[in-house]
Design a protein around this motif. Structure first.
Motif, PDB file in Angstrom:
ATOM      1  N   UNK A 800       0.572  -1.039  -0.196  1.00 16.00           N
ATOM      2  CA  UNK A 800       0.405  -0.031   0.000  1.00 16.00           C
ATOM      3  C   UNK A 800       0.740   1.695  -0.041  1.00 16.00           C
ATOM      4  N   UNK A 801      -0.010   2.351  -0.487  1.00 19.52           N
ATOM      5  CA  UNK A 801       1.231   3.671  -0.645  1.00 19.52           C
ATOM      6  C   UNK A 801       0.915   4.317   0.932  1.00 19.52           C
ATOM      7  N   UNK A 802       2.525   4.302   1.518  1.00 21.31           N
ATOM      8  CA  UNK A 802       2.388   4.563   2.430  1.00 21.31           C
ATOM      9  C   UNK A 802       3.164   5.278   3.479  1.00 21.31           C
ATOM     10  N   UNK A 803       4.023   5.900   2.065  1.00 26.41           N
ATOM     11  CA  UNK A 803       4.842   7.150   1.857  1.00 26.41           C
ATOM     12  C   UNK A 803       4.563   8.066   2.654  1.00 26.41           C
ATOM     13  N   UNK A 804       3.394   8.555   2.583  1.00 25.33           N
ATOM     14  CA  UNK A 804       3.278  10.183   3.281  1.00 25.33           C
ATOM     15  C   UNK A 804       2.545  10.374   4.470  1.00 25.33           C
ATOM     16  N   UNK A 823       7.870  -1.289  -5.627  1.00 27.10           N
ATOM     17  CA  UNK A 823       7.760  -0.074  -6.803  1.00 27.10           C
ATOM     18  C   UNK A 823       7.625   0.990  -6.234  1.00 27.10           C
ATOM     19  N   UNK A 824       7.580   2.201  -7.099  1.00 25.18           N
ATOM     20  CA  UNK A 824       7.672   3.981  -6.625  1.00 25.18           C
ATOM     21  C   UNK A 824       5.583   3.817  -5.998  1.00 25.18           C
ATOM     22  N   UNK A 825       5.297   3.212  -6.278  1.00 22.63           N
ATOM     23  CA  UNK A 825       3.431   2.801  -5.553  1.00 22.63           C
ATOM     24  C   UNK A 825       3.769   2.479  -4.144  1.00 22.63           C
ATOM     25  N   UNK A 826       4.453   2.722  -3.680  1.00 24.44           N
ATOM     26  CA  UNK A 826       4.663   2.148  -2.357  1.00 24.44           C
ATOM     27  C   UNK A 826       5.470   3.441  -1.639  1.00 24.44           C
ATOM     28  N   UNK A 827       6.073   4.258  -2.589  1.00 16.73           N
ATOM     29  CA  UNK A 827       5.962   5.806  -1.807  1.00 16.73           C
ATOM     30  C   UNK A 827       5.476   6.563  -1.634  1.00 16.73           C
ATOM     31  N   UNK A 828       3.937   6.307  -1.918  1.00 14.64           N
ATOM     32  CA  UNK A 828       2.716   7.178  -1.421  1.00 14.64           C
ATOM     33  C   UNK A 828       2.495   8.304  -2.068  1.00 14.64           C
ATOM     34  N   UNK A 829       3.165   8.580  -3.676  1.00 12.47           N
ATOM     35  CA  UNK A 829       3.509   9.859  -4.932  1.00 12.47           C
ATOM     36  C   UNK A 829       2.918   9.495  -5.581  1.00 12.47           C
ATOM     37  N   UNK A 837      -2.681   1.283  -6.970  1.00 11.11           N
ATOM     38  CA  UNK A 837      -1.745   1.190  -8.348  1.00 11.11           C
ATOM     39  C   UNK A 837      -0.585   0.295  -8.601  1.00 11.11           C
ATOM     40  N   UNK A 838      -0.578   0.512  -9.770  1.00 11.27           N
ATOM     41  CA  UNK A 838       0.572  -0.700 -10.142  1.00 11.27           C
ATOM     42  C   UNK A 838       1.675  -0.074 -10.339  1.00 11.27           C
ATOM     43  N   UNK A 839       2.437  -0.842 -10.236  1.00 10.06           N
ATOM     44  CA  UNK A 839       3.852  -0.943  -9.720  1.00 10.06           C
ATOM     45  C   UNK A 839       4.490   0.708 -10.853  1.00 10.06           C
ATOM     46  N   UNK A 840       3.593   0.774 -11.944  1.00 11.86           N
ATOM     47  CA  UNK A 840       4.280   0.912 -13.390  1.00 11.86           C
ATOM     48  C   UNK A 840       3.444   2.703 -13.215  1.00 11.86           C
ATOM     49  N   UNK A 841       3.005   2.615 -12.122  1.00  2.00           N
ATOM     50  CA  UNK A 841       2.018   3.651 -12.801  1.00  2.00           C
ATOM     51  C   UNK A 841       3.080   5.059 -12.705  1.00  2.00           C
TER      52      UNK A 841
END
Length: 954
Positions: A800-804, A823-829, A837-841
């Motif tokens: 899940x997007x937890x970075x924020x 991937x970048x989806x994990x960063x929450x941005x 969202x998918x890892x390629x968003x």
């Protein structure tokens, strides 16, 4: 203490006599007159108690008179409690109550009191009349009682870590510890710090023990609080536990010593033995011999009040610790007493303050205690009164430190006097859990809640007041250092509490059959601690202690004789308010427990074989605390638990075998603590607690673990729980175990169970729902969240997007077995925050972002399909680059059992904040780290498969 007790009884008595019309209670006329007589006599006696308590220190006759008064007051309190319990029992029997009733003193129905109450109250009146006549023979002064102390605006505790006047002593001790032993000497060098109680021996030893040079010089450091008696097995166990960081289960001394010998062989160690009393050299010899195998330079540091003890221990160096100089004592005293004052106030009070500091005779403890007292005195006249007190004239050697303690004690309110004196029930040197102490105070009725303030809040304030006056020390705080969890009492402060409660608090230690060690044990005592060693039978003459209000049994899983003694124990000790039977190997609680109608505090924790509780336990209508922590065989709670309307704390942590909870639990609307809640399947006729019933428990605080959410199928029930409104919860676990095998639906249940906004810790376990993450798992709703654990979320293919989350400090992922890429989806941005969202968003359009701004600890465990951890790349939007800072404060990264993970992302390898890297059972990643050593070598501590390949940068 007598003044405090009489005040409490008067308050109770007033409630009984004068609330009758309002609450429609019918008292027998003669009984009402007798109760009014009691109240009048008590008020007359109360007027002289402040003078009497001061004179008892020197006049034995006054002390005996006060003991007689306290005994009668306790009996009055017991009788009033019996009345209240009778009223409440009759009330509940008359109608089915489904709401929390007020305190029994204010909730009476039309009842005619039993004749035996009338007989007892007349007898008490006769006894009190005699005591009242006797008081006139002492010519006591009428003294106005202390007003309640105005609480300071700040509740922060004074930091006295900067010790005054011990710099040279510390330097001397350090030189001796860091020097090499002579070649002729075999075994460790033994240094003894000798000095009177309260002089600062332990503080000096702590200063040396925690010095960075000492930490670097010795391979092993061990601290053992010895105290009296010198128990060789306990000390050996403590040494072994310090060396291995695991509590030993060995009980034979020889085996313990062999293990110690093996662990310290050729190691340079420092062993501190604090507070040694024994003068029997044979108790020390075997342990001493096992310590001779350490490397040269090993040291043993001993603190003791007796020089003879130091000689018997074989000390090679004696260091007599002197008193503080007048100036040093003044500095320590003023540091506490002048806290928060203006410079003008300090200047005005300095002259008297220096005279008072000189009365401390160079004793640091006395300076701290007196400073704590005078911190609350605003005027010069109040300071002068302390200076002129006759208590300074006490001559008894054993009371050399008592005058400042007595001065501080007499300044306490009646409530605080009771709270402090009760602390005598704890064993010397024991660690005191603050929450347990407050619950024990509550059980004794030392204070009551008000319309605007809960009883626990008042208990917290009492603890803070005593701590600020230096009655407590050695505080252990929570992880963010905001709340005290545990503390200790200085030995002399504990001795002082025992002095105040000599005939009330007793300790009975049984080390061999029919060989009890009894300290001032009297059958008229009110509070008793029993320490039972293995193989000793439960002492049946305890049944004669029929006035006991507290019985705390310390068995530590060593004695199985207690279970058979319980039926008669419950028959005889019906005045108990507090009962601790933890660690007692109890398999069954007998039905006779229902006779303990006055019981408020019942601790049954760590009885691992206890399977069920009797229904008669639900007759304990006064019960406030029920502690079932780690009763791991407990399968069910009594079906009548809804009758415990005054229950405030149900501690049931780690009761793993509880699969359901009974209907009726939702009636306990006073409940503040509920560690684990097991919910049923939502069928209202099932007789089990459902998630919707949680709505009634609106006062819950602290941590709550909701289990059985795999049973929850009704969205309406989940919404009805109103979990997001329980703003006093700090930790929440949502566990979707006990699944019914249904397909779908868990996602909408999880969405409905939105946590309250101030939650700090969140765990989601065994979630079988689809990939869509709950909308509330984002920064706008969980801004205070500091720790997240996600475990066994079987269908999540990415994280899940937890970075924020702005406050997130610790993140742990376990058994996320379908995750293949992080991937970048994990960063929450991402553009669509809060949803899957998918890892390629693509990245969001902000030009500058920080993902996981406060994260310090990150852990991944048992993610068998995880292959790729994609580096954060700089993307562009409308020609502008997006600058993303990722985990700028990350300190620790731990990856275990991720066998397919290939690499670490570049943005982590570049972090200068990363100090700890641990990799285990990750063969591909381990090989990568070996090949790319230059890219990770800047990390201070690197551990691969449990072995440090780099430590402290080397």
């Amino acid at each position: 203490m007598a003044d405090a007790l009489v005040s409490a009884v008067l308050q109770q008595l007033t409630a009984v006599v004068y609330q009758e019309i309002e609450q429609e209670v019918t008292l027998v006329v003669d009984v009402r007159k007798e109760a009014q007589k009691l109240k009048s006599t008590l008020q007359t006696i109360q007027a002289v108690l402040i003078d009497a308590e001061k004179r008892q220190v020197k006049e034995e006759a006054v002390k005996l008179w006060l003991d007689k008064l306290k005994g009668t007051s306790y009996d009055m309190d017991d009788l009033i409690d019996e009345w209240n319990a009778f009223i409440l029992t009759s009330q509940i029997a008359k109608k089915k109550v489904c709401y929390c009733v007020p305190s029994p003193c204010f909730s009476f129905s039309k009842i005619v009191l039993h004749r035996d109450f009338a007989v007892k109250i007349k007898d008490l009146n006769k006894r009190l009349q005699v005591i009242g006549r006797e008081k006139d023979t002492f010519s006591f002064d009428l003294v106005r009682g202390n007003e309640e102390v105005e609480r300071p605006i700040t509740t922060s505790f004074i930091d006295v870590s900067e010790i005054c006047g011990r710099d040279q002593d510390k330097h001397t001790i350090l030189n001796k510890l860091l020097s090499e032993n002579s070649q002729e000497q075999r075994g460790p060098h033994i240094i003894s710090v000798v000095g009177m109680g309260g002089i600062g021996k332990t503080t000096l030893a702590q200063l040396a023990y925690n010095d960075q040079r000492v930490k670097a010089y010795f391979d092993k450091r061990i601290w053992v609080c010895v105290s009296d008696p010198f128990d060789e097995i306990r000390i050996a166990k403590a040494i072994l536990e310090a060396l291995t960081e695991v509590a030993p289960n060995v009980i034979e001394l020889e085996t313990l010593l062999q293990k110690i010998h093996h662990l310290i062989e050729r190691k340079k160690f420092l062993l501190v033995l604090d507070d040694v009393w024994t003068e029997d050299c044979t108790k020390w010899e075997s342990l001493k011999h096992s310590l001779k195998c350490g490397s040269p330079g090993s040291k043993i540091l001993i603190t003791t009040r007796k020089e003879n003890v130091a000689n018997i221990m074989g000390s090679t160096t004696l260091f007599p610790l002197g008193q503080l100089s007048e100036e040093e004592c003044w500095l320590l005293f003023s540091q506490v007493a002048f806290f928060g004052r203006t410079s003008e106030e300090c200047k005005c009070l300095e002259g008297i303050g220096r005279k008072i500091a000189n009365k401390c005779k160079g004793l640091p403890l006395a300076a701290k205690v007196l400073g704590g007292l005078l911190r609350f005195k605003k005027s010069k006249e109040q300071w002068q009164s302390v200076l002129d007190s006759e208590l300074w004239e006490l001559e008894e050697a054993e009371k050399g430190i008592f005058p400042p303690l007595l001065l501080s004690y007499y300044d306490l309110s009646s409530t605080l006097k009771q709270c402090f004196s009760y602390c005598a029930i704890f064993l010397k040197d024991s660690v005191i859990e603050k929450d347990k102490l407050i619950k024990l105070w509550m059980a004794q009725g030392f204070f009551k809640g008000t319309k605007n303030k809960q009883v626990e809040t008042i208990g917290q304030e009492c603890f803070d007041d005593l701590a600020m006056r230096s009655f407590f020390q050695d505080f252990q705080k929570n992880e963010n250092n905001s709340r005290i969890l545990k503390c200790k009492m200085h030995d002399i402060v504990h001795d002082f509490a025992r002095f105040l409660t000599k005939n009330e608090c007793s300790m009975l230690e049984v080390k061999a059959v029919n060989d009890p060690k009894i300290e001032s044990c009297t059958e008229k005592g009110r509070h008793l601690v029993v320490v039972l060693e293995k193989g000793c039978s439960f002492l049946f003459y305890i049944y004669n202690f029929q006035k006991l209000r507290s019985l705390l049994i310390k068995s530590y899983n060593k004695n199985s004789s207690i279970g058979g003694a319980l039926p008669r124990l419950f028959d005889e000790l019906i005045c108990l308010r507090s009962l601790d039977l933890s660690w007692c190997l109890i398999k069954e609680i007998p039905k006779e427990i229902g006779k303990l109608i006055c019981l408020r505090y019942l601790k049954l924790s760590n009885n691992h074989h206890l399977r069920e509780l009797p229904e008669t336990l639900c007759d304990l209508y006064n019960l406030q605390t029920l502690d079932l922590t780690r009763c791991r065989s407990l399968r069910t709670l009594p079906s009548g638990i809804g009758k415990l309307l005054n229950l405030r704390h149900l501690d049931n942590w780690e009761t793993f075998r509880l699969r359901v909870m009974p209907k009726g639990l939702e009636r306990l609307t006073c409940l503040r603590t509920l560690k684990e809640l097991v919910v049923g399947d939502g069928c209202n006729d099932s007789g089990t607690f459902t998630i919707g019933d949680l709505a009634n428990l609106s006062c819950l605080q602290g941590d709550l673990n909701i289990r059985g959410l795999g049973n929850a199928t009704d969205l309406t029930e989940a919404r009805k729980a109103k979990l997001r409104n329980k703003n006093d919860l700090i930790g929440l676990t949502l566990n979707f175990d006990f699944s019914t095998g249904r397909i779908g639906g868990e996602d909408i249940i999880l969405e409905a169970l939105q946590p309250p906004p101030y939650i700090e810790r969140l765990e989601i376990r065994c979630f079988n729902g689809p990939l869509l993450f709950p909308s509330w798992l984002q920064s706008s709703t969980l801004a205070q969240l500091r720790r997240i654990t996600l475990s066994n979320c079987r269908n999540w293919e990415y994280l899940p997007p937890l970075g924020k989350l702005p406050s997130l400090e610790s993140l742990e992922m376990l058994n996320m077995k379908r995750v293949k890429t992080v991937g970048v989806e994990f960063l929450g941005v991402t553009r669509e925050e809060g949803q899957a969202s998918s890892p390629t968003s693509s990245l969001a359009s902000s030009l500058s972002m920080i993902a996981f701004p406060n994260l310090t600890s990150l852990r991944f465990t048992n993610m068998g399909e995880w292959k790729d951890w994609i580096s954060c790349e700089i993307a562009s939007t409308r020609g502008a680059e997006v600058d993303i800072a990722v985990m700028p404060r990350l300190h620790s990264l731990d990856i275990q059992r991720c066998p397919m993970l290939k690499t670490l992302p570049d943005h982590l390898l570049r972090l200068t904040s990363l100090k700890e890297l641990s990799i285990a059972w990750c063969p591909i990643l381990s090989e990568y780290c070996r090949k790319e050593w230059p890219s990770i070598s800047h990390i201070h501590d690197i551990r691969v498969d449990g072995v440090y390949v780099q430590r402290n940068g080397h």
